[in-house]
Motif scaffolding. Structure first.
Motif, PDB file in Angstrom:
ATOM      1  N   ALA A 272       0.821  -1.214   0.000  1.00  0.00           N
ATOM      2  CA  ALA A 272       0.000   0.000   0.000  1.00  0.00           C
ATOM      3  C   ALA A 272       0.851   1.259   0.000  1.00  0.00           C
ATOM      4  N   ALA A 273       2.067   1.176   0.507  1.00  0.00           N
ATOM      5  CA  ALA A 273       2.929   2.356   0.578  1.00  0.00           C
ATOM      6  C   ALA A 273       3.175   2.946  -0.801  1.00  0.00           C
ATOM      7  N   PHE A 274       3.219   2.093  -1.802  1.00  0.00           N
ATOM      8  CA  PHE A 274       3.518   2.578  -3.150  1.00  0.00           C
ATOM      9  C   PHE A 274       2.318   3.257  -3.791  1.00  0.00           C
ATOM     10  N   ALA A 275       1.186   3.138  -3.148  1.00  0.00           N
ATOM     11  CA  ALA A 275      -0.016   3.813  -3.664  1.00  0.00           C
ATOM     12  C   ALA A 275      -0.106   5.254  -3.151  1.00  0.00           C
ATOM     13  N   ILE A 276       0.700   5.591  -2.140  1.00  0.00           N
ATOM     14  CA  ILE A 276       0.656   6.954  -1.594  1.00  0.00           C
ATOM     15  C   ILE A 276       1.225   7.921  -2.628  1.00  0.00           C
ATOM     16  N   GLN A 277       0.455   8.936  -2.944  1.00  0.00           N
ATOM     17  CA  GLN A 277       0.924   9.932  -3.897  1.00  0.00           C
ATOM     18  C   GLN A 277       0.398  11.285  -3.468  1.00  0.00           C
ATOM     19  N   GLU A 278       0.577  12.277  -4.330  1.00  0.00           N
ATOM     20  CA  GLU A 278       0.088  13.607  -4.001  1.00  0.00           C
ATOM     21  C   GLU A 278      -1.404  13.529  -3.689  1.00  0.00           C
ATOM     22  N   LEU A 279      -1.790  14.058  -2.541  1.00  0.00           N
ATOM     23  CA  LEU A 279      -3.196  13.969  -2.159  1.00  0.00           C
ATOM     24  C   LEU A 279      -4.052  14.826  -3.068  1.00  0.00           C
ATOM     25  N   GLN A 280      -5.183  14.268  -3.450  1.00  0.00           N
ATOM     26  CA  GLN A 280      -6.172  15.023  -4.208  1.00  0.00           C
ATOM     27  C   GLN A 280      -7.156  15.629  -3.216  1.00  0.00           C
ATOM     28  N   PRO A 281      -7.735  16.775  -3.545  1.00  0.00           N
ATOM     29  CA  PRO A 281      -8.807  17.274  -2.689  1.00  0.00           C
ATOM     30  C   PRO A 281      -9.957  16.268  -2.664  1.00  0.00           C
ATOM     31  N   GLU A 282     -10.682  16.260  -1.568  1.00  0.00           N
ATOM     32  CA  GLU A 282     -11.915  15.476  -1.519  1.00  0.00           C
ATOM     33  C   GLU A 282     -12.945  16.264  -2.320  1.00  0.00           C
ATOM     34  N   ILE A 283     -13.674  15.567  -3.178  1.00  0.00           N
ATOM     35  CA  ILE A 283     -14.570  16.305  -4.067  1.00  0.00           C
ATOM     36  C   ILE A 283     -15.998  15.791  -3.965  1.00  0.00           C
ATOM     37  N   SER A 284     -16.932  16.653  -4.333  1.00  0.00           N
ATOM     38  CA  SER A 284     -18.325  16.227  -4.332  1.00  0.00           C
ATOM     39  C   SER A 284     -19.074  16.860  -5.483  1.00  0.00           C
TER      40      SER A 284
END
Lengths: 194, 710
Positions: free
Chosen positions: B474-486
């Motif tokens: 799972a560590a390799f899935a960490i990337q730049e966080l996207q805003p939470e969107i709706s």
């Protein structure tokens, strides 16, 4: 969360029931039991050991025997084989309720390859809640063991509750020194059917 | 036409009643002056009549606040339809609660509601929640509540909606002093006043609020609410340079201190100290009118928030816990409105600098954000308008965001109106999700790192020196966080059969993606976990809300509201539908398959919420009274069987009915006495609603001195 209390008075009762499965093709009925298992609540120190044939706790003086099948410390589980013991135990977790698991698989049992590469992964059987800081055993996950002596057992973890050294439940902010597990298990000394 | 509408709208436009005891009669001026209860500025960032906006809105006027006997913002908001005040954990009164008293809108949690003070964002969220009890309501002219996503105008956080606290004073020269005493030794004092001449307008407000706290659970050594006191000061000054130019300087300061005592591993209190909050806002706004058709607003904001919790062991006097959180916010924003034929074009942009320094981050962190927005309101016909808006937010530390919105308003005839809108909302990753760098030495040594503090290279380095045993996939899935969107959708029908009567039904649906959660990314050599943040969850909230306002006689008003709400974590719901989720009907019971009907949605949401409020204002005698009932059905609070939702009785908090009342009497022109009782039915829940005390009473005395107008 200073005021969260664990409502679990009914958990205090130790329910040990013996029932037998009457199946025609089942020469020896599996022994089904429930048991409280009080284990070390710290992340370090010794594991507490459990044997299905004994039907409960095995003293740590027997750690180099086949009398125990798995051990627990906080939310870590070890099995008696590989890096953790001299037995031949193995474990797999099946996404089915306890009663729905009627036969132990023939293969697929994992063992501990090192002190950190354990057979049982945390996310397989519990959910950690970051708000209440509690972990809940996931309903419908059944552990199937091949025991240290090549017998079979199935087990579900009914509850995991914070407790003190005497097994009394504690509430935050008191830090638990023990985790009180309530286990339900079936031991089959002859064959793989439960 | 305008006159008729004015009569119809709202409960609180009985302007003459209001003015009799606190305001000069002559202050009721043009409807579109931004002060009137039937004007909304938050929905479009331009002044609009409540009847002419295309999104669901509630306006709570000063009269309602006063008649309800509310002191703090959470008091009055919890009585509004579809709003739920989430619980703090006992130290909320100075903003230091673990969660604080936040507001849930359309089923979206408190993190996703934007709170504005006179149109500018408030800062000081703790654990994502803005504590509403920090805000006194004695200086509030009105509160505008816009439901549904509004990021196309306001950017981050405006996902569930926007609450705008408007402190605009009425003109005229007056001084008011007030005092309250009530249960739990609650004391509240204020002095406010305004003064105005042709060119200048000055308004001030000073408040002291304190309480001895209360205890809901005698089995715990700690109090449910610890004693606190706080001060609020506001100074607002407006200078009119000429007909086209106006400068307003708005300043607010808050100081609060709350005791904080704990029994740690003990049956007796053994750790104690204080939580202290300081926050301030300085906000100059320049309004300039180029012409009747082109108006400009330039706003500068400097604000700061500082919370410190300092606890010592009572026996050894050694420091037990110290936590400091300091946030600063600077913003410059310009907005220009162009009236071009039947188009009203609004164009704006700005720059924001934020900094945060806490004991849990490695160093002071800075964020630079710039944004631009445009909105066109096109009056197709006299009774039909279309609104289209777009906003772009660019941030140094996470992915940028484009937020569109479309809205439609159609007044079919004098009685029926249809409003519909579809819009996007987003919430930027908050500071802890980006910058947290926390190793828990007290527990088993687990650690959490914000997405900006996390790197695979660092994990690999720690692995090479033996600190980390295993890096999880799972560590390799960490990337730049996207805003939470709706994405939010609203469709409303309004019916106004006659003046003072209004019925409205609104259906809504919000789809939320990219919800941020933390996941284990590595295992330490002692077996504990390393966590970081990732965008994973998807959820929705949908439902129906209805409201009814009936002015059934000259002196009586009845209003009622209801919200039906359904929510779901889409992943869990999908697994339930696929027959992969099990649960237990009670602790220790055998697991059984969960059906769709067992799934109760996101925790902390009630399926049914309702309120009914009856107000009586008898002008001839000067008597006033209110009776208000607020109901919410049971809501999930905890998951005990590991399936991620509440499905059995001990995972829910029981439904609650709160009944509050006040009786007031105006004496002569200057005095008002009020007596009130809250929570008449004494419904409490120490564990899940610690912010709701048992039955309590208060009495208030207010004196208003109106200076003679020359």
């Amino acid at each position: 969360m200073k005021r969260v209390r664990v409502i679990g008075a009914m958990m205090m009762a130790v329910v040990i029931g013996f029932t037998s499965c009457q199946k025609d093709d089942q020469p020896t009925p599996a022994v089904v039991a429930s048991n409280d298992f009080l284990v070390n609540g710290a992340a370090v120190g010794s594991f507490d050991l459990f044997g299905f044939e004994v039907g409960g706790r095995v003293p740590n003086t027997d750690s180099v025997t086949n009398r125990w099948d798995f051990g627990m410390r906080f939310e870590r589980i070890i099995v008696n084989s590989g890096a953790s013991g001299r037995g031949n135990a193995g474990v797999q977790i099946i996404n089915q309720p306890f009663d729905a698991v009627t036969t132990a698989p023939e293969t697929g049992y994992a063992f501990d390859t090192s002190a950190t590469q354990l057979a049982v992964k945390p996310e397989q059987w519990y959910l950690y809640n970051s708000v209440t800081r509690s972990f809940s055993p996931i309903a419908g996950r059944t552990f199937v063991f091949r025991t240290a002596n090549n017998k079979f057992a199935k087990m579900e973890i009914l509850t995991a509750l914070p407790a003190d050294d005497n097994g009394n439940l504690v509430t935050p902010p008191t830090r638990p020194t023990r985790i009180k597990y309530q286990l339900r298990f079936a031991f089959q000394s002859n064959g793989r059917n439960f | 036409m305008m006159q008729r509408m004015r009569e119809r709208i709202g409960l609180w436009t009985l302007a003459c009643l209001l003015s009799q005891f606190s305001f000069a009669q002559k202050t009721k001026v043009d409807t579109l002056d931004g002060r009137s209860d039937d004007v909304v500025i938050t929905a479009t960032r331009t002044e609009r009549k409540l009847t002419n906006i295309a999104v669901p809105a509630i306006v709570v006027g000063q009269k309602q606040i006063l008649q309800s006997g509310s002191l703090r913002l959470n008091d009055i908001l919890q009585e509004q339809t579809g709003l739920f005040v989430t619980s703090g954990t006992g130290s909320g009164a100075v903003g230091g609660g673990v969660f604080g008293n936040g507001i849930q809108l359309q089923g979206l949690s408190a993190d996703y509601t934007m709170i504005l003070l006179d149109g500018e964002p408030l800062i000081g969220r703790q654990g994502g929640v803005m504590d509403l009890s920090r805000f006194a309501v004695g200086n509030i002219r009105k509160i505008e509540i816009i439901k549904g996503p509004a990021s196309s105008l306001y950017g981050s956080e405006a996902m569930g909606g926007v609450i705008n606290i408007i402190t605009e004073p009425l003109s005229g020269k007056q001084t008011q002093v007030g005092a309250r005493y009530g249960s739990f030794a609650t004391q509240d004092y204020h002095i406010s006043g305004s003064s105005a001449n042709e060119k200048n307008q000055l308004y001030y407000f000073l408040n002291r609020n304190s309480s001895a706290g209360y205890e809901l659970d005698k089995n715990t050594p700690e109090k449910t609410l610890d004693p606190f006191y706080n001060y609020t000061a506001q100074l607002k000054y407006t200078h009119k340079f000429n007909r086209n130019t106006r400068l307003t300087l708005n300043n607010r300061y808050f100081y609060g201190k709350q005791e904080s005592f704990y029994a740690i591993n003990s049956r007796e209190i053994n750790v104690g100290g204080h939580g202290t909050t300081n926050d301030f806002t300085i906000n100059p706004v320049l309004h300039y009118q180029f012409s009747e058709k082109i108006k400009n607003r330039l706003s500068l904001v400097a604000s700061g928030f500082h919370f410190v919790q300092d606890l010592d062991s009572l026996n050894s006097k050694a420091n037990y816990y110290y936590d400091s959180f300091r946030q600063n916010f600077w913003r410059a924003e310009n907005q220009t409105d162009f009236q071009l034929g039947n188009h009203l074009l609004t164009v704006g942009g700005g720059y924001t600098l934020q900094s945060v320094l806490t004991t849990r981050y490695r160093e002071q962190k800075f964020q630079h954000i710039w944004h631009a927005f445009v909105q066109d309101e096109w009056k197709l016909k006299e009774n039909i308008s279309l609104i289209a808006g777009l906003r772009y937010d660019n941030n140094t530390d996470f992915a940028s965001r484009l937020s569109p919105k479309f809205a439609f308003h159609w007044q079919l005839n004098e009685k029926w109106t249809i409003n519909s809108s579809i819009g996007a909302g987003f919430k930027a990753p908050d500071f802890r999700q980006l910058y947290l760098s926390f190793v828990n030495n007290a527990a088993d040594g687990y650690s959490i790192f914000g997405a900006s503090e996390f790197s695979i290279a660092e994990l690999q380095r720690q692995q090479s020196i033996g600190l980390i045993a295993q890096i999880l996939p799972a560590a390799f899935a960490i990337q730049e966080l996207q805003p939470e969107i709706s994405q939010g959708f609203n469709f409303a029908i309004q019916f106004r059969p006659k003046a003072g009567w209004k019925a409205e039904v609104n259906v809504f649906r919000n789809d939320i993606n990219n919800l941020i959660n933390f996941i284990p990314v590595a295992t330490n050599n002692n077996g504990s976990s390393v966590f970081s943040y990732i965008n994973v969850n998807r959820a929705f909230t949908q439902g129906l809300e209805g409201s009814l306002d009936i002015k059934f006689s000259k002196y009586w008003n009845l209003s009622a509201g209801y919200q039906f709400l359904q929510t779901a974590d889409k992943q869990i719901l999908g697994a339930v539908k696929a027959g992969e989720v099990f649960g237990r009907d009670r602790e220790g019971a055998p697991a059984r398959l969960m059906r769709r009907s067992d799934y109760s949605g996101l925790l902390n949401r009630s399926a049914h919420m309702a309120n009914a409020r009856l107000f009586w204002d008898h002008t001839p005698s000067g008597w006033m009274a209110s009776l208000r009932a607020i109901y919410r059905s049971r809501w999930g609070v905890i998951d005990r069987d590991g399936n991620g939702f509440a499905n059995r009785p001990d995972e829910f908090a029981e439904g609650m009915l709160h009944v509050n009342m006040t009786v007031s009497k105006r004496i002569k022109e200057n005095w008002m006495v009020q007596f009130g009782v809250n929570n008449l039915l004494n419904q409490t829940n120490a564990m899940f609603m610690p912010n709701m005390p048992g039955t309590n009473w208060f009495t208030t005395l207010t004196y208003t001195f109106k200076h003679k107008n020359k």
